[in-house]
Structures are given as C-alpha cells and as structure tokens.
Design a protein around this motif. Structure first.
Motif, short mmCIF file in Angstrom:
data_model
loop_
_atom_site.label_atom_id
_atom_site.label_comp_id
_atom_site.label_asym_id
_atom_site.label_seq_id
_atom_site.Cartn_x
_atom_site.Cartn_y
_atom_site.Cartn_z
N ALA A 184 -1.49 -27.01 -5.88
CA ALA A 184 -1.24 -28.09 -4.92
C ALA A 184 -1.75 -29.41 -5.49
O ALA A 184 -2.78 -29.45 -6.18
N VAL A 185 -1.03 -30.48 -5.18
CA VAL A 185 -1.44 -31.80 -5.67
C VAL A 185 -1.70 -32.69 -4.44
O VAL A 185 -0.81 -32.88 -3.62
N PRO A 186 -2.94 -33.24 -4.35
CA PRO A 186 -3.20 -34.15 -3.23
C PRO A 186 -2.35 -35.40 -3.38
O PRO A 186 -2.31 -35.99 -4.46
N GLN A 187 -1.66 -35.77 -2.29
CA GLN A 187 -0.76 -36.94 -2.39
C GLN A 187 -1.37 -38.15 -1.71
O GLN A 187 -1.12 -39.27 -2.09
N ALA A 188 -2.09 -37.89 -0.65
CA ALA A 188 -2.78 -38.94 0.11
C ALA A 188 -3.89 -38.20 0.83
O ALA A 188 -3.89 -36.96 0.83
N PRO A 189 -4.86 -38.90 1.46
CA PRO A 189 -5.90 -38.15 2.16
C PRO A 189 -5.27 -37.22 3.20
O PRO A 189 -4.46 -37.63 4.01
N GLY A 190 -5.60 -35.94 3.10
CA GLY A 190 -5.09 -34.97 4.06
C GLY A 190 -3.66 -34.54 3.84
O GLY A 190 -3.05 -33.92 4.72
N VAL A 191 -3.08 -34.85 2.70
CA VAL A 191 -1.69 -34.41 2.43
C VAL A 191 -1.65 -33.73 1.07
O VAL A 191 -2.09 -34.29 0.07
N LEU A 192 -1.12 -32.49 1.08
CA LEU A 192 -1.00 -31.75 -0.18
C LEU A 192 0.47 -31.49 -0.48
O LEU A 192 1.23 -31.14 0.43
N ALA A 193 0.86 -31.68 -1.73
CA ALA A 193 2.20 -31.27 -2.14
C ALA A 193 2.07 -29.90 -2.79
O ALA A 193 1.30 -29.72 -3.74
N VAL A 194 2.79 -28.92 -2.23
CA VAL A 194 2.74 -27.56 -2.77
C VAL A 194 4.17 -27.18 -3.10
O VAL A 194 4.97 -26.93 -2.21
N GLY A 195 4.51 -27.17 -4.37
CA GLY A 195 5.91 -26.99 -4.77
C GLY A 195 6.73 -28.11 -4.14
O GLY A 195 6.35 -29.28 -4.22
N ARG A 196 7.80 -27.71 -3.44
CA ARG A 196 8.64 -28.76 -2.84
C ARG A 196 8.20 -29.14 -1.43
O ARG A 196 8.79 -29.96 -0.78
N ARG A 197 7.14 -28.46 -0.93
CA ARG A 197 6.69 -28.75 0.45
C ARG A 197 5.51 -29.70 0.48
O ARG A 197 4.70 -29.73 -0.45
#
Ligand SMILES: O=P(O)(O)OC[C@H]1O[C@H](O[C@H]2O[C@H](CO)[C@@H](O)[C@H](O)[C@H]2O)[C@H](O)[C@@H](O)[C@@H]1O
Ligand code: UDP
Length: 460
Positions: free
Chosen positions: A205-218
C-alpha cells in the motif's frame, strides 16, 4: 439523505430493559436509534434449516432484518474462525489461537451467504456500515455480487501488529479483502497505525494523503473513531434504581464498607484472574482494608461453547473460592462473584453506588464499561476509575483514571489502595477531566464522524 444499513454479527435485543450482549450491540443500538435505518445480522439462533429470507421487524426508527445460522455455520464461522482464531490473535493471545482450514472456509462461506441474504433488501443509494471481525471479507463479497454501494467498516477490537497478525495463515487474503471497503475505522491510533503499517509492508500500500492508502487499483481511507457513550443519558439511568430495594439492600448489607465494582463478559481478554489476585494482594499488603472493602465482580458467561471460555470460568471459580476461603469471616465476604447478566439500568445504579470502578483488561478494543462507570458517578462525590493501560479507553481517560498494568499485581494493588483513600477534591478533578473527554467523544460523535467520512466526496 441515503438510508443507513448496519451489518453486524450480533444484533441487539430490542427491548430497552433487556440485558445487552456486549459493547458492539450497546453502541450500535444507541447510534441507530438516533439516526434510524436497517440493522442486518445474525438472529442469535441456531436453526435446523436457515430460512431463505431474513425475518423483518420494525422497532421505533430501526428496521431489523435477522437470520438464523445452521449448526455447521455457527461452529465454523462464529465459534471457529471468528472466536477461535481471530479473537485470540487480535487480542495478542496467539497461545490460545488455533487455525483450521475448514473453519476458515466456513467463515468465507457465511460471509458470502450473508451478502446474498442482504442484497434483495438493499437500495442502490444505501450507505452500508459493517461492524467487526466476523465480517472482514464482507465488502469484497459485496463487490463480487455486484453491490457498488459505499461500504464502511468499523473494527471494535484491537488490530494487532504485523508479526502477530501473520500467525493467522490467511492474513494477506483477509487484509486484501478489507481493502474492498471504502473506509476502515479503528478504535485507537495504535490500531489504525498497525493496519496501515501492515498494509504498506505486506500489501504494498502507498500512502497518498493523510488517512488515504492506495492498494493496487483501490483507494481506501483509514481513520480512528473511538466509540463513546451518552454521558447525560447514563447520568439519568444511574439514578433510576438508586432507591430501589436491590440497591438499598446492597448498601445496607455493605455496612459502610467501600465497594469496588467490575463488570465484564466472562472473557480471558478481560484480565479477571489477574484482577482477583491484585485484590487479594491489597488485602495482604494493607491489613487496614481487611473487612472494610467489598469487591463485586459481575461476569455474565460468554461464548461458553468455546473451550478457552470454559477454562477461564474454571480458573475464576477456583480463584474466587480460594481467596474467599482465605479471607472471609463471620461478617464479611471479600469477593462476590456473580455469573449473571444485569440490565443496563441496574448496572449504572451499581456503578453510582460504588467507590471504585476496577477495569483491568489484558487487551480491549475500547471497553465501554470504563466510560459508563465514569458517566454514572455523582459529580460531587465521584468514584475512582482504576483502568488498564491496555484498554482502548485508556487513550481518552488516561489523565483522569489511575492507569495500571494488569500484569503488575503489586502495582494494581497499590492503585486500589490509593483510590480507596483519594481525597474528594482530587476525585472531583479527575472526574471532571474524564467527563470532558466523554462529552467530546460521545456516541453521537462516533457515528456522525464515521458516517460523514464515509459519505465524503473523497471517494468520488
Ligand atoms: O457477540 P458476542 O460474541 O456475544 O460478544 C460481544 C461483543 O464483544 C466484543 O465487543 C467489543 O466492542 C465494544 C464496543 O465497541 C468494545 O468496547 C470492546 O472493547 C470490544 O471487545 C466484540 O467486538 C463484539 O463483536 C461482540 O458482539
Ligand atoms: O451484565 C451485563 C454486562 C455488561 N453489559 C453491557 O455490555 C457492554 C460491554 O461492553 P464493553 O465494551 O465493556 O465490552 P465487550 O463485552 O463488548 O467486550 C457494556 O455496555 C455493559 O454495560 C450489560 O448490559 N449487562
């Protein structure tokens, strides 16, 4: 506004004066009563042949849709994987956890079956709020069944750190499935961080913003939403039985002795044996308290068909028997250990009548009893909360409670001793501090914050 559909394994009994089955039922019922909506889940019954459709009924603003489980489903999904694997592991008791592939298959099967039963009731713009560890893969199965609604999930129990979670063999499949939710809510920052750390390391998973994770395409949002109580309602409830025969008899029978109160489901995570031992240590260390203090432990049986729960019951009976055998005299029994469920009104009055709330779980998602104890106290002469640092509630109540480590028998005994002689000014100050936190983070705020985030535009 869209309709709220709550999904949880345990659905609260509908009558106000019926005993509740744990904090999830108490919290969700309180939250749904205000907002209205549908509550879907297990009826609490084991049936020969599960019906095709859930039973529907309405109580005030809440519509209930409940369904029975077959013996095999109950054994594999509830008793097996949920309470024999996930519950102990998520409470850091890997020594008590077991894993069985058949049970895991049953867990997945029941999740898929519940989705199938819910689907016909759903409207396209319903907001789904799913609760707890029984339903980790529920959203993934909704997606597979073509349900595109927004779905949030709240975990009522702790989320363990990565090395502990990895002892559950299908950990990756489970956590990947969790990412099919739009929003994942946790009780404390520690739980939320444990999930995010796991997701980064194991799922990429890649953190995108505080409290938002990108996991694959989701993209999945994560956040902390400590469940609360309604302090004013509890204040009122705590006075309902103040002059009832039961409370008056209790006070009379105490003969001015100080009262220590504990209330827990009979669960090994609640630290009951350690608590009994610390109470006994107090009697050993401080002879002045002998005969002057009584300890009531209410512990309604829970999940009694899971072996570990039978063991803890035996251990407690033996501890209570031994301690009482050693200390009881003709006029005083130190521990009253009661295996019975009490209705909430009575519990709140008992809390109000006691001088110490003794809440010392080894690990607990939140522990609503701790919050209820504080809310039930009279402001001019409040009792003291002795609270385990491993309860989620310690994050909010740590400044006002006497925090203890439940593995430290002497430390707990000392805290009890300190609470028993704490001057009223200090008790009032601590109580006010805790009440402020209870009001800031009450049950309405828990629901409103979670639902506002779930409705938010970030997902569009
Ligand atoms: O449904 P049961 O198997 O009979 O168990 C009762 C509930 O126990 C757990 O409660 C948790 O939720 C509380 C409220 O958020 C929290 O304060 C506490 O720390 C948790 O242990 C369980 O999580 C629920 O699913 C059960 O219904
Ligand atoms: O005999 C009882 C024992 C407990 N409770 C309620 O059950 C809930 C227990 O929640 P908590 O979060 O403390 O623990 P859980 O049992 O959910 O792990 C609290 O609201 C208690 O007041 C109750 O109504 N009757």
């Amino acid at each position: 506004m869209s309709r709220l559909v709550v999904v949880s394994n345990r659905v609260a009994p509908v009558a106000e004066d019926q005993p509740s089955a744990g904090g999830l039922a108490v919290g969700v019922h309180g939250a749904l009563k205000q907002s209205g909506g549908i509550w879907f889940g297990w009826s609490g019954e084991i049936v020969d042949a599960p019906p095709e459709t859930p039973t529907l009924y309405q109580q005030d603003s809440v519509g209930y849709a409940t369904i029975g489980l077959s013996r095999r489903d109950y054994d594999q999904y509830y008793r097996g994987f949920s309470n024999g694997t996930l519950w102990p592991t998520f409470h850091y008791r890997t020594d008590l956890s077991r894993y069985d592939r058949k049970e895991y298959a049953g867990y997945l099967r029941v999740n898929a079956w519940l989705v199938e039963k819910l689907k016909p009731i759903l409207r396209p713009d319903d907001l789904l709020w799913v609760h707890d560890y029984h339903l980790l893969p529920f959203a993934r199965m909704c997606r597979e069944a073509g349900i595109a609604n927004r779905i949030g999930f709240f975990l009522h129990i702790p989320f363990p750190v990565e090395p502990v979670l990895r002892t559950v063999p299908p950990h990756r499949e489970l956590t990947e499935a969790m990412c099919a939710y739009d929003l994942l809510g946790f009780q404390t920052d520690d739980d939320c961080t444990a999930f995010s750390d796991y997701a980064r390391r194991q799922l990429g998973a890649v953190p995108q913003a505080p409290g938002v994770l990108a996991v694959g395409r989701r993209r999945v949002r994560v956040g902390t939403y400590p469940i609360g109580v309604l302090p004013d309602e509890i204040q009122e409830q705590s006075q309902t039985h103040s002059n009832s025969r039961q409370i008056l008899n209790l006070k009379q029978g105490l003969h001015q002795r100080r009262l220590i109160m504990s209330v827990d489901r009979l669960d090994y995570s609640k630290g009951l044996v350690e608590r009994f031992q610390a109470f006994e240590r107090l009697l050993e260390m401080a002879p002045a308290h002998r005969g002057k203090v009584s300890f009531i432990q209410i512990a309604p049986p829970s999940r009694s068909d899971v072996e570990m729960y039978r063991n803890i019951r035996r251990q407690l009976e033996s501890a209570a028997g031994r301690i009482n055998g050693r200390w009881t005299d003709l006029t005083w029994t130190p521990i009253r250990y009661i295996n019975k469920n009490y209705d909430r009104l009575m519990l709140m009055s008992l809390f109000r009548a006691s001088q110490i709330g003794y809440v010392t779980p080894l690990r607990d998602g939140m522990n609503l009893v701790a919050k209820e104890y504080v809310a039930a106290q009279p402001a001019d002469d409040p009792g003291v909360l002795v609270l385990s640092e491993f309860a989620g509630a310690a994050r909010e109540l740590g400044d006002g409670a006497l925090l203890v480590n439940p593995y430290d028998t002497d430390g707990m005994a000392q805290a009890l001793g300190r609470a028993l002689i704490m001057p009223v000014e200090e008790r009032k100050e601590r109580h006010q501090q805790m009440m402020r936190r209870l009001r800031e983070n009450d049950l309405d705020r828990w629901r409103d914050r979670f639902l506002a985030d779930l409705r938010g535009d970030e997902f569009a």
